[in-house]
Design an enzyme around this catalytic site. Sequence first.
Site, PDB file in Angstrom:
ATOM      1  N   ASN A 142       0.875  -1.176   0.000  1.00 51.30           N
ATOM      2  CA  ASN A 142       0.000   0.000   0.000  1.00 51.30           C
ATOM      3  C   ASN A 142       0.908   1.221   0.000  1.00 51.30           C
ATOM      4  OD1 ASN A 142      -1.407   2.351   0.985  1.00 51.30           O
ATOM      5  ND2 ASN A 142      -3.039   1.032   1.707  1.00 51.30           N
ATOM      6  N   ASP A 197       0.101   4.462  -0.425  1.00 52.58           N
ATOM      7  CA  ASP A 197      -0.452   5.725   0.062  1.00 52.58           C
ATOM      8  C   ASP A 197      -0.264   6.838  -0.967  1.00 52.58           C
ATOM      9  OD1 ASP A 197      -1.654   7.566   1.735  1.00 52.58           O
ATOM     10  OD2 ASP A 197       0.173   7.978   2.880  1.00 52.58           O
ATOM     11  N   GLU A 200      -3.936   1.536  -2.933  1.00 54.23           N
ATOM     12  CA  GLU A 200      -4.116   2.959  -2.620  1.00 54.23           C
ATOM     13  C   GLU A 200      -3.199   3.825  -3.496  1.00 54.23           C
ATOM     14  OE1 GLU A 200      -5.312   5.660   1.253  1.00 54.23           O
ATOM     15  OE2 GLU A 200      -4.050   3.898   1.565  1.00 54.23           O
ATOM     16  N   TYR A 203      -7.638  -3.683  -2.380  1.00 56.30           N
ATOM     17  CA  TYR A 203      -7.619  -2.634  -1.362  1.00 56.30           C
ATOM     18  C   TYR A 203      -9.019  -2.596  -0.762  1.00 56.30           C
ATOM     19  CZ  TYR A 203      -7.391   2.048   0.705  1.00 56.30           C
ATOM     20  OH  TYR A 203      -7.450   3.120   1.580  1.00 56.30           O
ATOM     21  N   ASP A 220      -4.014  -4.746   1.091  1.00 58.78           N
ATOM     22  CA  ASP A 220      -4.422  -4.111   2.334  1.00 58.78           C
ATOM     23  C   ASP A 220      -5.865  -4.528   2.594  1.00 58.78           C
ATOM     24  OD1 ASP A 220      -5.222  -2.451   4.380  1.00 58.78           O
ATOM     25  OD2 ASP A 220      -4.630  -0.575   3.414  1.00 58.78           O
ATOM     26  N   ASN A 269      -7.409  -4.221   5.456  1.00 60.04           N
ATOM     27  CA  ASN A 269      -8.021  -3.280   6.380  1.00 60.04           C
ATOM     28  C   ASN A 269      -8.697  -3.919   7.581  1.00 60.04           C
ATOM     29  OD1 ASN A 269      -7.737  -0.460   6.206  1.00 60.04           O
ATOM     30  ND2 ASN A 269      -8.584  -0.540   4.134  1.00 60.04           N
ATOM     31  N   ASP A 274      -1.939  -5.876   6.153  1.00 64.79           N
ATOM     32  CA  ASP A 274      -1.583  -6.346   4.810  1.00 64.79           C
ATOM     33  C   ASP A 274      -1.283  -7.841   4.869  1.00 64.79           C
ATOM     34  OD1 ASP A 274      -1.033  -3.558   3.228  1.00 64.79           O
ATOM     35  OD2 ASP A 274      -0.481  -3.412   5.346  1.00 64.79           O
ATOM     36  N   ASP A 294       2.895   4.870   4.820  1.00 63.65           N
ATOM     37  CA  ASP A 294       2.529   4.500   6.188  1.00 63.65           C
ATOM     38  C   ASP A 294       2.348   2.985   6.322  1.00 63.65           C
ATOM     39  OD1 ASP A 294       0.263   4.542   4.635  1.00 63.65           O
ATOM     40  OD2 ASP A 294      -0.919   5.815   5.975  1.00 63.65           O
ATOM     41  N   HIS A 295       2.407   2.280   5.204  1.00 68.92           N
ATOM     42  CA  HIS A 295       2.467   0.823   5.196  1.00 68.92           C
ATOM     43  C   HIS A 295       3.860   0.396   4.744  1.00 68.92           C
ATOM     44  CE1 HIS A 295      -1.981  -0.224   5.221  1.00 68.92           C
ATOM     45  NE2 HIS A 295      -2.011   1.078   5.006  1.00 68.92           N
TER      46      HIS A 295
END
Length: 308
Positions: free
Chosen positions: A48, A50, A87, A162, A201, A203, A273, A298-299
């Site tokens: 991911n 971002d 993402e 995602y 991801d 989530n 993830d 951030d991942h």
Amino acid sequence: MPKRAKKNEETFASSQSEPEAPILYEDPPDKMTSKDGRASNMKITSWNVDGLRAWVRKNGMDSSISLFFVCLQWVRKEDPDVLCLQETKCAEKALPSEITDMPEYPHKYWAGSEDKEGYSGVAMLCKTEPLNVTYGIGKEEHDKEGRVITAEFPSFFLVTAYVPNASRGLVRLDYRKTWDVDFRAYLSGLDQRKPLVLCGDLNVAHQEIDLKNPKGNRKNAGFTPEEREGFTKLLEAGFTDSFRELYPEQANAYTFWTYMMNARAKNVGWRLDYFLLSSALLPGLCDSKIRNTAMGSDHCPITLYLAV
């Protein structure tokens, strides 16, 4: 899902009992042989990112070095057979040329949101051309957000996803529950035709071991009973969490950290993830890696070694 501060600040409140010295996770040496003695011949990385365009912005350390360059160098060193991104937040027409021109991956596939620019989006970059590539899961309410790409290879399907988050205040929890049911049905349908690898991801932190502060997050996106139950039902449908299959008791192994409160340095994170495998692929599982030292999002990326 537990994302940036603007979405869900309360999700990331640090526990008062958090130790001063962070407990870090060190990715062990890669295992290149499966339990049945076969050598890995398929390497898949999922990340991911971002926002792909954010990768191109200067990282502030050196005006001549972009964050994208740092990430690209990491990808080239990792050298997976397939690179899956989530993402991406970028329409295909606006993708950075640095990634669209990558010669290592001549076969590239993109999916983006139809309604919102700079929202969601996934990509799949392959060294070898798949037999077939499809987009979405066959339901317009989900597919308009550009969340799924499926590639068919000779012996398996590869799905990158995602998964939608329940959002701050759980305003999309009902939608997330609908997604979980429909996505599970889609994957089960594929699995009846050919075994599959699901990466991305997803989530959700499935168990308490999968996030730093489970007690304070039971009512927050990414760790609600409903989301965790959805993941459990996915496993019960015949899929296996490859990391937990190999490392069932490994704590402090996370793939996401908020940008707030120096969370990554403290390793106050979540494992969001995953690589999930059909049962038929489990004998060929060699290793499932968390590359938590790779920066740029951030991942962090994750990598699967498989003998197929």
